[in-house]
Design a protein around this motif. Structure first.
Motif, PDB file in Angstrom:
ATOM      1  N   ALA A  13       0.834  -1.210   0.000  1.00  0.00           N
ATOM      2  CA  ALA A  13       0.000   0.000   0.000  1.00  0.00           C
ATOM      3  C   ALA A  13       0.867   1.258   0.000  1.00  0.00           C
ATOM      4  CB  ALA A  13      -0.929  -0.006   1.210  1.00  0.00           C
ATOM      5  N   ALA A  14       1.900   1.263   0.838  1.00  0.00           N
ATOM      6  CA  ALA A  14       2.795   2.423   0.901  1.00  0.00           C
ATOM      7  C   ALA A  14       3.521   2.620  -0.428  1.00  0.00           C
ATOM      8  CB  ALA A  14       3.796   2.252   2.039  1.00  0.00           C
ATOM      9  N   LEU A  16       2.451   1.774  -3.437  1.00  0.00           N
ATOM     10  CA  LEU A  16       1.523   2.313  -4.429  1.00  0.00           C
ATOM     11  C   LEU A  16       1.300   3.809  -4.226  1.00  0.00           C
ATOM     12  CD1 LEU A  16      -1.175  -0.516  -4.700  1.00  0.00           C
ATOM     13  CD2 LEU A  16       0.556   0.118  -6.384  1.00  0.00           C
ATOM     14  N   ALA A  17       1.222   4.236  -2.964  1.00  0.00           N
ATOM     15  CA  ALA A  17       1.062   5.665  -2.678  1.00  0.00           C
ATOM     16  C   ALA A  17       2.292   6.447  -3.143  1.00  0.00           C
ATOM     17  CB  ALA A  17       0.829   5.874  -1.180  1.00  0.00           C
ATOM     18  N   LEU A  18       3.479   5.892  -2.863  1.00  0.00           N
ATOM     19  CA  LEU A  18       4.718   6.537  -3.308  1.00  0.00           C
ATOM     20  C   LEU A  18       4.769   6.619  -4.830  1.00  0.00           C
ATOM     21  CD1 LEU A  18       7.507   7.726  -2.652  1.00  0.00           C
ATOM     22  CD2 LEU A  18       8.401   5.371  -2.660  1.00  0.00           C
ATOM     23  N   CYS A  19       4.304   5.568  -5.484  1.00  0.00           N
ATOM     24  CA  CYS A  19       4.286   5.538  -6.955  1.00  0.00           C
ATOM     25  C   CYS A  19       3.417   6.661  -7.504  1.00  0.00           C
ATOM     26  CB  CYS A  19       3.777   4.177  -7.424  1.00  0.00           C
ATOM     27  SG  CYS A  19       3.452   4.077  -9.197  1.00  0.00           S
ATOM     28  N   LEU A  20       2.253   6.892  -6.876  1.00  0.00           N
ATOM     29  CA  LEU A  20       1.366   7.964  -7.333  1.00  0.00           C
ATOM     30  C   LEU A  20       2.033   9.329  -7.198  1.00  0.00           C
ATOM     31  CD1 LEU A  20      -2.066   6.780  -5.862  1.00  0.00           C
ATOM     32  CD2 LEU A  20      -1.343   6.776  -8.259  1.00  0.00           C
ATOM     33  N   VAL A  21       2.754   9.534  -6.102  1.00  0.00           N
ATOM     34  CA  VAL A  21       3.438  10.811  -5.890  1.00  0.00           C
ATOM     35  C   VAL A  21       4.518  11.018  -6.954  1.00  0.00           C
ATOM     36  CG1 VAL A  21       4.916  12.128  -4.328  1.00  0.00           C
ATOM     37  CG2 VAL A  21       2.955  10.852  -3.425  1.00  0.00           C
TER      38      VAL A  21
END
Length: 763
Positions: A13-14, A16-21
Motif C-alpha cells: 500500500a505504501a 503504491l502511494a509513493l508511486c502515485l506521488v
C-alpha cells in the motif's frame, strides 16, 4: 533478493502511494518539455570550429539558406518581376531572414565607353522591350554571378535564396514556420503554392522534424496498441496485458520526467525514447508474467493465498536475478552512447540508460504488488492460449532435438554464416546526408532532384583566405595564389561552381574591356581600380566576398551533393591546393554546416564505435559475473556477435553507403539482444547447480526460459515494427533492422548457445 520481494509484498500500500506521488511529479516535469533541436547545439556543442564558423557567418554571409524555385517561361516579364518584388519585400521583413537574393536585386554589371554601370536585372528588364527581354534573358542565363543560381541554364525557371540570420540557439523546430512564412508571402504575391520547389539543408531539417512529430503522434500509440495485443495473444487473458501496459506507461512518464528535468529542450532523437522504454518494460513484464504462471503449475502452500504468494516470490526471485543482469547490460549498452562526443548522443544515452533502470525497478516492485491484488489466474496452458503454447512447445522441442542430436552441424553452419557476415562488414562505407534519410518520393527529395537538373547545388562550403596583415590578400603574389586557388577548387569533383572576388573581377573586366587578352589585373593597382569602379558604379554586397581591412577573402563553393563526408573531403582537397598555391603569410580556413558535420563525422563514428566496444566489454564482464565462470561468460558473447554481424554485414554487402546513425541501431540491438542469452544461461546455471547433467539442464532450460525468450522476442519485434512505417531513415532502420537482429539473436540463443554448452561445458 527474496528478502526484497518479501518486503515489497509487506509494504504494498505504501509503495503504491509513493508511486502515485512520483508519477505526479514526473508528469509535471514532462509537461514542461520544449521541443527544440538546434543542429549546432545537438551535434557541435562548443566546438571551436563551430564557434569560428559563427563568427565568420556574422562577418560575411551565413550558409544556412532556404532556396525556393519555380517554373517560369518569362522570368524577366513585368508580371513575373512584380510578383517576385512583392514577395521579396515581405520575406525580407521576417526577423529570421538576414537577406534575400533574387532577380529583383541581382546585379547586372556592364560597361559603356570605359565606364562601369551596375544595375539590377529587374530594372534592366523593365527598361527593355519584348525583343530586348529575350536577349536579356539569354545574357542573364550566361551571367557567372546569377546564372545557375537565380535563373536556370535554359532560362525557364527562377529561384530566390533566403539567407537566415546567424543564430546558434535557433531551434530547428522554427524552420517549418520560417519556410511557411516564405511560401505564404509568395502565394499572397500571386505564385502557385503547388509549383514552388523548396530545397536546401533547412528544408530537409523541416521535413525531418515533421516526421519526428509523426513518430510521437502516430507510432508511439501504435506501438502501445501492438504491445497490448501481443501480450493478450500470448497469454490469452487480459490481466497480463493490462498490468504490462500500465507499468510500461508509468516507465515512459517517469523517464520523460527525468529527461526534461535534465534538459527542458527535447530534441528530435527523443522521439524514439517513449517507444523504446515501453518495449523494454513490456519485455521485463512478459518474463515475470510467464514465470508466475509457470510457478502456479507447481503450487506450494495449504491455502490459495499462500500458493499465490509463494508463486509470486518464486517467479520474482528467479526472473528478478536474470532481469537484473539483462537490465544492467541494456543499461550499459544505452549509456555507452554517452561516449559519442556530441551533446545529443550523450543526453540520449543517459536518458535511455536511466529509463531501463526505471523499467526494471517498476517491474520488480510494482509487478509483484499488482499480482498480489489480482485473483489467482488459471494455469498457463488453460483456455484459448493453449493452442499457442502447444505450438510453442513443439518449436522448442525441435530446437532441443537439433541441439542435442546435431551439435556439430549447428556449430559448423554458425561458423560459415559468421565468416560470410565478417566479409560483409569489411565492405561498409559510411556517409551522412539529411536528404537521403527521407523516402525517394518525399516532396523534399523530389524537389531536390528537380532543382539539381536546372540549377547549381544549394550546399555551400566556404573557403576563407586569410592573411597575416591588413591589405595582404590584394598583394600581387597573394592575389595570384588566390586566382589559382579559385580555379583549381572549382575543378574539384563534386563542385558545381565557385563564387568569389576572382569571379566578380572577371565580370568587371569583361564589362570594361570586353576584348582584353588578359584575364584580369594581377597587380595591386589594377585590382584596386576595378574595386573602386565597381563600388562607384553602384555595386553592392562586396562585404560578402572581402572584408574592409582587405585581410580576409571568401570563396563560396556550391556542391552538387548534400553528403557531410563529401563536403569534408572537398574541404580537405581545397586546403591541400591552398598549401601548394598560396604564398607565405596567407592561409585558408574551410567552414560550413555540412562541412563541420562531415569533419565531425569521424569523431562521431569513433565515439559510436568506442561505445559499442565498451558496451561489449562491460557486458562480457557482467556475463562472467552472472554465470560465475570466465569461460562461459566470455563464450556467451560469441552468439551475441551474430546479430551485430548480421546487421552490419548485410548493410555492408547490399548498401553502397550507410548513414552514420546505423551504429545507434547496433548499440540498441546489442543492449536488448543480449537479454535472452542471459535468461537462457542463468537458468542453465541454476539447473546445473541442482545436479542435472548437461543434456537434462538444457531440456529444463528450454522448458522454463525458452518459452519466455520466444515470447519476448515476439513482443520486441512487434514493438519495433511500427517504426518501419516511418519515412525517416534512422527510425525506419529501427523498425526493420532491430527486429532482424532480434530474430537472429533468438535463433542464436536457441541453437548456437545450447550447442556451445553441449560441446564445451564440462560435466
Amino acid at each position: 533478493m527474496r528478502r526484497y520481494f518479501e518486503w515489497v509484498l509487506s509494504h504494498r500500500a505504501a509503495l503504491l502511494a509513493l508511486c502515485l506521488v512520483i508519477t505526479a511529479v514526473a508528469g509535471w516535469s514532462a509537461s514542461r518539455a520544449v521541443v527544440a533541436s538546434s543542429v549546432g547545439k545537438l551535434f557541435l556543442g562548443e566546438s571551436p570550429k563551430y564557434l569560428a564558423h559563427l563568427a565568420l557567418a556574422d562577418d560575411f554571409a551565413n550558409d544556412e539558406i532556404i532556396v525556393v524555385a519555380w517554373e517560369d517561361d518569362a522570368p524577366l516579364s513585368d508580371a513575373s518581376l512584380d510578383r517576385l518584388e512583392a514577395a521579396v519585400s515581405v520575406i525580407e521583413t521576417q526577423p529570421e531572414i538576414e537577406g534575400v537574393a533574387s532577380l529583383v536585386g541581382a546585379q547586372r554589371i556592364r560597361g559603356d565607353g570605359g565606364t562601369l554601370w551596375v544595375e539590377s536585372w529587374a530594372d534592366a528588364a523593365r527598361d527593355a522591350d519584348d525583343a530586348g527581354d529575350a536577349a536579356l534573358l539569354e545574357e542573364l542565363s550566361r551571367d557567372p554571378l546569377a546564372g545557375g543560381l537565380l535563373v536556370s541554364a535554359d532560362g525557364r525557371a527562377s529561384a530566390l535564396v533566403a539567407e537566415m540570420t546567424s543564430d546558434p540557439d535557433r531551434a530547428s523546430e522554427t524552420v517549418p514556420e520560417i519556410i511557411g512564412g516564405i511560401t505564404d508571402a509568395m502565394v499572397d504575391a500571386g505564385f502557385d503554392a503547388g509549383a514552388l520547389r523548396i530545397v536546401g539543408m533547412q528544408a530537409q531539417l523541416g521535413a525531418v522534424l515533421s516526421l519526428t512529430m509523426d513518430i510521437l503522434l502516430r507510432v508511439f500509440p501504435l506501438v502501445c496498441f501492438l504491445m497490448l495485443g501481443a501480450v493478450w495473444l500470448l497469454f490469452g487473458r487480459l490481466w497480463p496485458a493490462a498490468v504490462s501496459t500500465s507499468l510500461a506507461l508509468l516507465g515512459v512518464v517517469w523517464t520523460m520526467g527525468l529527461a526534461v528535468h535534465l534538459d527542458p529542450e527535447v530534441n528530435v532523437l527523443f522521439a524514439i525514447v517513449p517507444a523504446v522504454i515501453l518495449i523494454v518494460s513490456f519485455s521485463d513484464m512478459v518474463h515475470l508474467c510467464s514465470a508466475y504462471l509457470l510457478e502456479l503449475e507447481h503450487p506450494e502452500g495449504s491455502s490459495e493465498e499462500e500458493r499465490k504468494r509463494a508463486a509470486i516470490l518464486a517467479a520474482a526471485e528467479d526472473v528478478g536475478r536474470a532481469c537484473l543482469y539483462t537490465s544492467a547490460t541494456t543499461f550499459v549498452g544505452f549509456l555507452s552512447l554517452a561516449l559519442v562526443p556530441t551533446p545529443v548522443f550523450r543526453h540520449l544515452g543517459i536518458v535511455l540508460g536511466c529509463g531501463v533502470a526505471i523499467a526494471l525497478l517498476q517491474a520488480m516492485t510494482l509487478g509483484p504488488v499488482l499480482f498480489s491484488f489480482l485473483p489467482t489466474p488459471e494455469p498457463l496452458r488453460a483456455g484459448t492460449t493453449g493452442r499457442v503454447h502447444r505450438w510453442l512447445d513443439g518449436f522448442l522441442a525441435w530446437c532441443e532435438r537439433a541441439v542435442l542430436r546435431r551439435t556439430k552441424a549447428v556449430l559448423a553452419v554458425s561458423t560459415v554464416v559468421t565468416a560470410a557476415l565478417i566479409w560483409g562488414t569489411l565492405q561498409l562505407h559510411v556517409e551522412t546526408d539529411f536528404s537521403a534519410r527521407l523516402d525517394d518520393d518525399h516532396p523534399v527529395r523530389v524537389d531536390q532532384r528537380w532543382f539539381l537538373e536546372r540549377f547549381e547545388g544549394s550546399n555551400i562550403l566556404d573557403v576563407y583566405v586569410e592573411a597575416d596583415e591588413d591589405g595582404r590578400v590584394l598583394d600581387d603574389d597573394a592575389w595570384a595564389g588566390i586566382v589559382a586557388l579559385h580555379d583549381r577548387v572549382e575543378g574539384i569533383e563534386g563542385v558545381d561552381d565557385a563564387s568569389s572576388l576572382v569571379e566578380l573581377m572577371e565580370v568587371v573586366q569583361d564589362a570594361i574591356v570586353p576584348e582584353s587578352p588578359a584575364r584580369m589585373p594581377m597587380e595591386r593597382a589594377g585590382l584596386a581600380q576595378y574595386l573602386l569602379l565597381f563600388e562607384g558604379g553602384g555595386g553592392e554586397n562586396l562585404d560578402q566576398l572581402l572584408d574592409f581591412p582587405r585581410r580576409r577573402l571568401r570563396i563560396a563553393l556550391r556542391l552538387e551533393g548534400e553528403g557531410f563526408r563529401e563536403s569534408a573531403e572537398v574541404a580537405a582537397q581545397a586546403r591541400s591546393i591552398a598549401a601548394e598555391v598560396l604564398p607565405a603569410g596567407v592561409s585558408v580556413t574551410t567552414t560550413g554546416m555540412t562541412y563541420l558535420l562531415g569533419d565531425w563525422l569521424d569523431d562521431i563514428l569513433r565515439g559510436q564505435r568506442n561505445s559499442l566496444i565498451v558496451s561489449f566489454l562491460v557486458i562480457a564482464m557482467m556475463m562472467v559475473r552472472a554465470l560465475r565462470s570466465a569461460r562461459m561468460g566470455l563464450g556467451s558473447m560469441v552468439p551475441n556477435l551474430l546479430p551485430l554481424l548480421a546487421y552490419v554485414g548485410w548493410l555492408g554487402a547490399t548498401w553502397d553507403q550507410v548513414d552514420s546513425d546505423f551504429l545507434i541501431v547496433a548499440v540498441l540491438a546489442l543492449g536488448i539482444g543480449v537479454d535472452d542469452t542471459i535468461h537462457f544461461l542463468v537458468r542453465y546455471r541454476l539447473e546445473r547447480e541442482k545436479g542435472h547433467t548437461k543434456d537434462e539442464a538444457i531440456r529444463r532450460t528450454f522448458s522454463f526460459a525458452g518459452r519466455a525468450i520466444v515470447m519476448t522476442t515476439v513482443i520486441l519485434v512487434m514493438g519495433f515494427g511500427p517504426f518501419a512505417s516511418t519515412g525517416y531513415l534512422t527510425t525506419h532502420m529501427l523498425g526493420v533492422y532491430v527486429p532482424v537482429c532480434l530474430m537472429v539473436a533468438v535463433v542464436a540463443d536457441l541453437l548456437l548457445v545450447p550447442a556451445m554448452l553441449v560441446a564445451f561445458d564440462r560435466e
